[in-house]
Design an enzyme around this catalytic site. Structure first.
Site, PDB file in Angstrom:
ATOM      1  N   SER A  48      47.913  37.417  35.906  1.00 22.18           N
ATOM      2  CA  SER A  48      49.053  37.289  36.953  1.00 22.18           C
ATOM      3  C   SER A  48      49.881  38.780  36.338  1.00 22.18           C
ATOM      4  O   SER A  48      49.840  38.954  35.338  1.00 22.18           O
ATOM      5  CB  SER A  48      50.194  36.196  36.703  1.00 22.18           C
ATOM      6  OG  SER A  48      51.268  36.143  37.796  1.00 22.18           O
ATOM      7  N   GLU A  49      50.028  39.574  37.511  1.00 22.22           N
ATOM      8  CA  GLU A  49      50.213  40.862  37.200  1.00 22.22           C
ATOM      9  C   GLU A  49      51.464  41.003  36.247  1.00 22.22           C
ATOM     10  O   GLU A  49      51.639  42.072  36.030  1.00 22.22           O
ATOM     11  CB  GLU A  49      50.393  41.499  38.671  1.00 22.22           C
ATOM     12  CG  GLU A  49      51.519  41.090  39.398  1.00 22.22           C
ATOM     13  CD  GLU A  49      51.933  41.838  40.688  1.00 22.22           C
ATOM     14  OE1 GLU A  49      52.844  42.491  40.797  1.00 22.22           O
ATOM     15  OE2 GLU A  49      51.014  41.691  41.708  1.00 22.22           O
ATOM     16  N   GLN A  50      52.432  40.225  36.322  1.00 18.56           N
ATOM     17  CA  GLN A  50      53.545  40.561  35.545  1.00 18.56           C
ATOM     18  C   GLN A  50      53.471  40.391  34.110  1.00 18.56           C
ATOM     19  O   GLN A  50      54.273  40.803  33.056  1.00 18.56           O
ATOM     20  CB  GLN A  50      54.879  39.779  35.863  1.00 18.56           C
ATOM     21  CG  GLN A  50      54.759  38.210  35.448  1.00 18.56           C
ATOM     22  CD  GLN A  50      53.955  37.211  36.443  1.00 18.56           C
ATOM     23  OE1 GLN A  50      53.094  37.787  36.926  1.00 18.56           O
ATOM     24  NE2 GLN A  50      54.212  35.887  36.003  1.00 18.56           N
ATOM     25  N   SER A  90      49.598  44.981  31.455  1.00 15.42           N
ATOM     26  CA  SER A  90      49.118  44.416  32.481  1.00 15.42           C
ATOM     27  C   SER A  90      48.531  45.139  33.444  1.00 15.42           C
ATOM     28  O   SER A  90      47.242  45.172  34.056  1.00 15.42           O
ATOM     29  CB  SER A  90      50.084  43.284  33.509  1.00 15.42           C
ATOM     30  OG  SER A  90      49.449  42.635  34.500  1.00 15.42           O
TER      31      SER A  90
END
Length: 227
Positions: A48-50, A90
């Site tokens: 997940s990008e965060q 990330s």
């Protein structure tokens, strides 16, 4: 009556199609559901990008921890060995080419794989770029999961996108409620069709030319691993 797959069914089939060992980013919306349908025994690294790597399925009711959320801000679980890291790290993963597959939602996809998923360019609409541009450019493969048509019945798969592009010629495969379509140098190739649908019927709700793969199959079963 021609069938349409639910959002959960689309996510389930996409999850089964992901090869073992892949590092997969789950974008906002329909793609986040993939985490709920990873086959037993399949080892995937869901990102997940965060700043999460090792996403598991949604928590049981009452077990939600809102300090552990996915890109869509919904609570998730973390598998054993999961990593939590900074937003900047990330995006180093994303821009460094370490994401095998980015699963993204979309407003439109063009015949050549152009992606439009960050704005519909409407008055008063607040655009949401997020990490989509980085993911579209940095992932080895881009899979789009979306409804085949808008709520008004207009095609989302077009000759050319009419909304501002996220990235050009980046989409490799499209999962909709009606079909699975590969974007190839020869054009859009239908790999699977929902029950009751023919190529002609699908073409009528698609804004770009389609061809049917010689080995096409019913939409409902994953593509066997290794293909």
């Amino acid at each position: 009556m021609n069938a349409r797959l639910s959002r959960q069914e689309i996510a389930r089939i996409a999850a089964h199609d992901i090869p073992d060992g892949a590092c997969v980013n789950l974008g906002i919306g329909l793609p986040t559901l993939i985490a709920d349908y990873v086959p037993a025994g399949r080892e995937l690294m869901l990102h997940s990008e965060q700043g999460l790597l090792g996403l598991g399925p949604a928590p049981a009711p009452g077990q939600e921890d809102y300090d552990v959320i996915n890109a869509g801000k919904f609570p998730v679980t973390l598998l054993a060995g999961a990593s939590v890291f900074s937003h900047s790290d990330s995006f180093l993963m994303i821009r460094g080419g370490h994401i095998h597959i980015a699963c993204l939602g979309a407003f439109q996809v063009a015949a050549n794989g152009d992606l439009a998923n960050w704005t519909v360019d409407a008055p008063g609409q607040i655009p949401g770029v997020g990490g989509a541009m980085d993911l579209a450019a940095g992932a080895e493969n881009v899979w789009v999961l979306m409804e085949h048509c808008t709520k008004e019945g207009e095609p989302r798969i077009l000759h050319h996108c009419t909304y501002p592009l996220t990235a050009p010629a980046c989409v490799d495969r499209i999962y909709t409620d009606l079909a699975v379509i590969d974007v190839t140098e020869a054009g859009l190739v239908v790999r699977r069709l929902a029950d009751g649908w023919t190529l002609q019927a699908l073409q009528a709700v698609t804004g770009a030319p389609l061809t049917l793969a010689p080995d096409w199959s019913a939409y409902g079963d994953p593509i066997p691993q290794g293909e």
